[in-house]
Design a protein around this motif. Sequence first.
Motif, PDB file in Angstrom:
ATOM      1  N   THR A  42      43.359  96.966 -10.756  1.00 47.19           N
ATOM      2  CA  THR A  42      41.933  96.632 -10.841  1.00 47.19           C
ATOM      3  C   THR A  42      41.266  96.808  -9.479  1.00 47.19           C
ATOM      4  OG1 THR A  42      42.313  95.058 -12.628  1.00 47.19           O
ATOM      5  CG2 THR A  42      40.285  94.815 -11.371  1.00 47.19           C
ATOM      6  N   PRO A  43      40.203  97.616  -9.402  1.00 44.84           N
ATOM      7  CA  PRO A  43      39.522  97.838  -8.122  1.00 44.84           C
ATOM      8  C   PRO A  43      38.873  96.554  -7.598  1.00 44.84           C
ATOM      9  CG  PRO A  43      38.916  99.506  -9.749  1.00 44.84           C
ATOM     10  CD  PRO A  43      39.636  98.421 -10.485  1.00 44.84           C
ATOM     11  N   PRO A  44      38.667  96.470  -6.301  1.00 42.51           N
ATOM     12  CA  PRO A  44      37.989  95.295  -5.722  1.00 42.51           C
ATOM     13  C   PRO A  44      36.602  95.116  -6.329  1.00 42.51           C
ATOM     14  CG  PRO A  44      38.995  96.630  -3.992  1.00 42.51           C
ATOM     15  CD  PRO A  44      39.092  97.425  -5.253  1.00 42.51           C
ATOM     16  N   ASN A  77      40.305  92.468 -17.887  1.00 40.01           N
ATOM     17  CA  ASN A  77      40.097  91.837 -19.188  1.00 40.01           C
ATOM     18  C   ASN A  77      40.574  92.811 -20.260  1.00 40.01           C
ATOM     19  OD1 ASN A  77      38.973  90.767 -21.644  1.00 40.01           O
ATOM     20  ND2 ASN A  77      37.512  89.602 -20.415  1.00 40.01           N
ATOM     21  N   PRO A  78      41.659  92.518 -20.954  1.00 41.37           N
ATOM     22  CA  PRO A  78      42.215  93.463 -21.935  1.00 41.37           C
ATOM     23  C   PRO A  78      41.345  93.680 -23.160  1.00 41.37           C
ATOM     24  CG  PRO A  78      43.348  91.353 -22.074  1.00 41.37           C
ATOM     25  CD  PRO A  78      42.458  91.285 -20.868  1.00 41.37           C
ATOM     26  N   TYR A  79      40.301  92.868 -23.335  1.00 45.17           N
ATOM     27  CA  TYR A  79      39.424  93.037 -24.500  1.00 45.17           C
ATOM     28  C   TYR A  79      38.237  93.941 -24.194  1.00 45.17           C
ATOM     29  CZ  TYR A  79      42.267  89.247 -26.218  1.00 45.17           C
ATOM     30  OH  TYR A  79      43.350  88.489 -26.607  1.00 45.17           O
ATOM     31  N   PHE A  80      38.134  94.400 -22.954  1.00 42.30           N
ATOM     32  CA  PHE A  80      37.100  95.346 -22.560  1.00 42.30           C
ATOM     33  C   PHE A  80      37.687  96.749 -22.652  1.00 42.30           C
ATOM     34  CE2 PHE A  80      34.260  97.404 -19.348  1.00 42.30           C
ATOM     35  CZ  PHE A  80      33.073  97.176 -20.022  1.00 42.30           C
ATOM     36  N   ALA A  81      36.863  97.727 -23.023  1.00 41.23           N
ATOM     37  CA  ALA A  81      37.363  99.070 -23.332  1.00 41.23           C
ATOM     38  C   ALA A  81      38.213  99.682 -22.228  1.00 41.23           C
ATOM     39  CB  ALA A  81      36.196  99.984 -23.675  1.00 41.23           C
ATOM     40  N   ASN A  82      37.734  99.615 -20.973  1.00 41.82           N
ATOM     41  CA  ASN A  82      38.515 100.233 -19.890  1.00 41.82           C
ATOM     42  C   ASN A  82      39.266  99.201 -19.047  1.00 41.82           C
ATOM     43  OD1 ASN A  82      36.542  99.056 -18.361  1.00 41.82           O
ATOM     44  ND2 ASN A  82      35.793 100.949 -17.440  1.00 41.82           N
ATOM     45  N   LEU A  83      39.416  97.993 -19.574  1.00 40.84           N
ATOM     46  CA  LEU A  83      40.235  96.920 -19.003  1.00 40.84           C
ATOM     47  C   LEU A  83      39.631  96.226 -17.794  1.00 40.84           C
ATOM     48  CD1 LEU A  83      43.799  98.555 -19.192  1.00 40.84           C
ATOM     49  CD2 LEU A  83      42.596  97.238 -20.944  1.00 40.84           C
ATOM     50  N   ASN A  84      38.682  96.852 -17.121  1.00 42.96           N
ATOM     51  CA  ASN A  84      38.095  96.261 -15.921  1.00 42.96           C
ATOM     52  C   ASN A  84      36.571  96.238 -16.041  1.00 42.96           C
ATOM     53  OD1 ASN A  84      40.689  96.164 -14.373  1.00 42.96           O
ATOM     54  ND2 ASN A  84      40.519  98.385 -14.547  1.00 42.96           N
ATOM     55  N   LEU A  85      35.968  95.114 -15.742  1.00 40.24           N
ATOM     56  CA  LEU A  85      34.509  95.041 -15.819  1.00 40.24           C
ATOM     57  C   LEU A  85      33.940  94.280 -14.631  1.00 40.24           C
ATOM     58  CD1 LEU A  85      33.374  92.438 -18.502  1.00 40.24           C
ATOM     59  CD2 LEU A  85      35.707  92.586 -17.696  1.00 40.24           C
ATOM     60  N   ASN A 130      27.459  94.400  -8.573  1.00 41.29           N
ATOM     61  CA  ASN A 130      28.490  95.370  -8.220  1.00 41.29           C
ATOM     62  C   ASN A 130      28.228  96.737  -8.854  1.00 41.29           C
ATOM     63  OD1 ASN A 130      30.858  96.100  -6.834  1.00 41.29           O
ATOM     64  ND2 ASN A 130      32.147  95.686  -8.619  1.00 41.29           N
ATOM     65  N   ASN A 131      26.974  97.165  -8.775  1.00 42.40           N
ATOM     66  CA  ASN A 131      26.529  98.474  -9.253  1.00 42.40           C
ATOM     67  C   ASN A 131      26.591  98.619 -10.774  1.00 42.40           C
ATOM     68  OD1 ASN A 131      25.359 100.943  -8.444  1.00 42.40           O
ATOM     69  ND2 ASN A 131      27.280 102.015  -8.820  1.00 42.40           N
ATOM     70  N   ALA A 132      26.593  97.506 -11.503  1.00 44.06           N
ATOM     71  CA  ALA A 132      26.585  97.544 -12.966  1.00 44.06           C
ATOM     72  C   ALA A 132      25.336  96.845 -13.483  1.00 44.06           C
ATOM     73  CB  ALA A 132      27.822  96.863 -13.525  1.00 44.06           C
ATOM     74  N   VAL A 133      24.730  97.413 -14.524  1.00 47.36           N
ATOM     75  CA  VAL A 133      23.539  96.815 -15.133  1.00 47.36           C
ATOM     76  C   VAL A 133      23.986  95.944 -16.307  1.00 47.36           C
ATOM     77  CG1 VAL A 133      21.352  97.226 -16.288  1.00 47.36           C
ATOM     78  CG2 VAL A 133      22.121  98.784 -14.488  1.00 47.36           C
ATOM     79  N   PRO A 134      23.800  94.635 -16.242  1.00 43.95           N
ATOM     80  CA  PRO A 134      24.187  93.767 -17.356  1.00 43.95           C
ATOM     81  C   PRO A 134      23.425  94.158 -18.621  1.00 43.95           C
ATOM     82  CG  PRO A 134      23.749  92.467 -15.391  1.00 43.95           C
ATOM     83  CD  PRO A 134      23.259  93.855 -15.110  1.00 43.95           C
ATOM     84  N   PRO A 135      24.110  94.366 -19.733  1.00 42.32           N
ATOM     85  CA  PRO A 135      23.422  94.805 -20.955  1.00 42.32           C
ATOM     86  C   PRO A 135      22.588  93.702 -21.593  1.00 42.32           C
ATOM     87  CG  PRO A 135      25.718  94.336 -21.427  1.00 42.32           C
ATOM     88  CD  PRO A 135      25.567  94.232 -19.935  1.00 42.32           C
ATOM     89  N   ASP A 136      21.581  94.112 -22.328  1.00 45.30           N
ATOM     90  CA  ASP A 136      20.796  93.166 -23.111  1.00 45.30           C
ATOM     91  C   ASP A 136      21.684  92.650 -24.247  1.00 45.30           C
ATOM     92  OD1 ASP A 136      17.778  92.324 -23.856  1.00 45.30           O
ATOM     93  OD2 ASP A 136      18.882  92.793 -25.681  1.00 45.30           O
TER      94      ASP A 136
END
Length: 282
Positions: free
Chosen positions: A188-190, A195-203, A144-150
Amino acid sequence: MIRIISILVGLFFTVALAWSFGNGAYTAITEPAPVTAEHEFHKHPKEVHFASDGAFGKFDRQQLQRGFQVYKEVCSACHSLSHVAFRDLTALGYSDAEVKAIAKGFQVPGIDPNTGEAAMRPGMPTDYFPKPFANDIAARAANNNAVPPDLSLMTKARHDGGKYVYSLITGYQPQPAALLKEFPDAKTPPGLHYNPYFANLNLAMAPPLTSEGQVSYSDGTKSTVDQMAKDVASFLIWTAEPKLEKRKQTGWPVLGFLLFATVLGFLSYKNIWHDKKKQLHS
C-alpha cells in the motif's frame, strides 16, 4: 447488383466478427491474463441484513435518523449529498421545525442582497445538501489527490450497494502477509489505506469510523463501529431510493391485477373459441 453487394458486405462482416470472436477466445485460452493482487485478495461484500431488504422490506425510521446523524457528524466533512434536499428529511420522521433547524446548521452558496456578490448563507428546507469543498481542486488538496464521491446514489451505483458501503467502512485492516509475499510490489502506497472490499485494495479515504461512541445517538442506541456503519449504510440506501417502500407497496397490487387479468383472459379465450374449435374438428 445492389442485392449481391449487400449480401457480400454482410457476409464480410459476419466472417470478420466470427474471426474476431474465435481469435479472442483462442488468445484467452492460450495466453491467460496474469493473476493480480486485486483478483486474488479483493473480497465480496459481507453478508448483512437491512430492514429494507426483500419484497416486503420497510425502512426503519429510527435507524435512518441514526444513519443521518452519522453522515452529518462524520461523512459530510468530505462527501456531498447533492441529490437530497433538506425538506426530504421529513420522510425520516423529522418535523418541519427540526428540518428547518438542520438546514440552518449548514452553510449554502447564496447571493448577498446588498451587494449582489456570491456569499454563504444558512440553509433552508428547500436547499440541497451543499458540497463540502468549493471545487475538485480543493477536494483533491484535502484528500491525497482524490475527490470524495457524492453519496446520494452510491448504493445504486455499486453492486450490493448497502452491503458494499457497510463492508467498506468496516473493512480496513493491515495488509495480509500472504499478499506481500505473493505480490511484493503491491504494498500500500504512503497516504493510502488497505481495504479488501475496495476494487483496487487501496483507497485514499482514511477509516471514517474508528471507535465506539464516536457518534452519540440521541435515541440511546449503543454506537459501536458496526452499528454506526450499518446505520449510515441504511441511510444511503434511502437517499438512493427514497420511494422504495412505495414501489413495493404498489408492485404487489399490480402483480395481483396482472394475474387476475391473465386468468380472465384465458377463461375468455376458452369460452369464445370453445365452439369454434369444435367446428374445426368436426
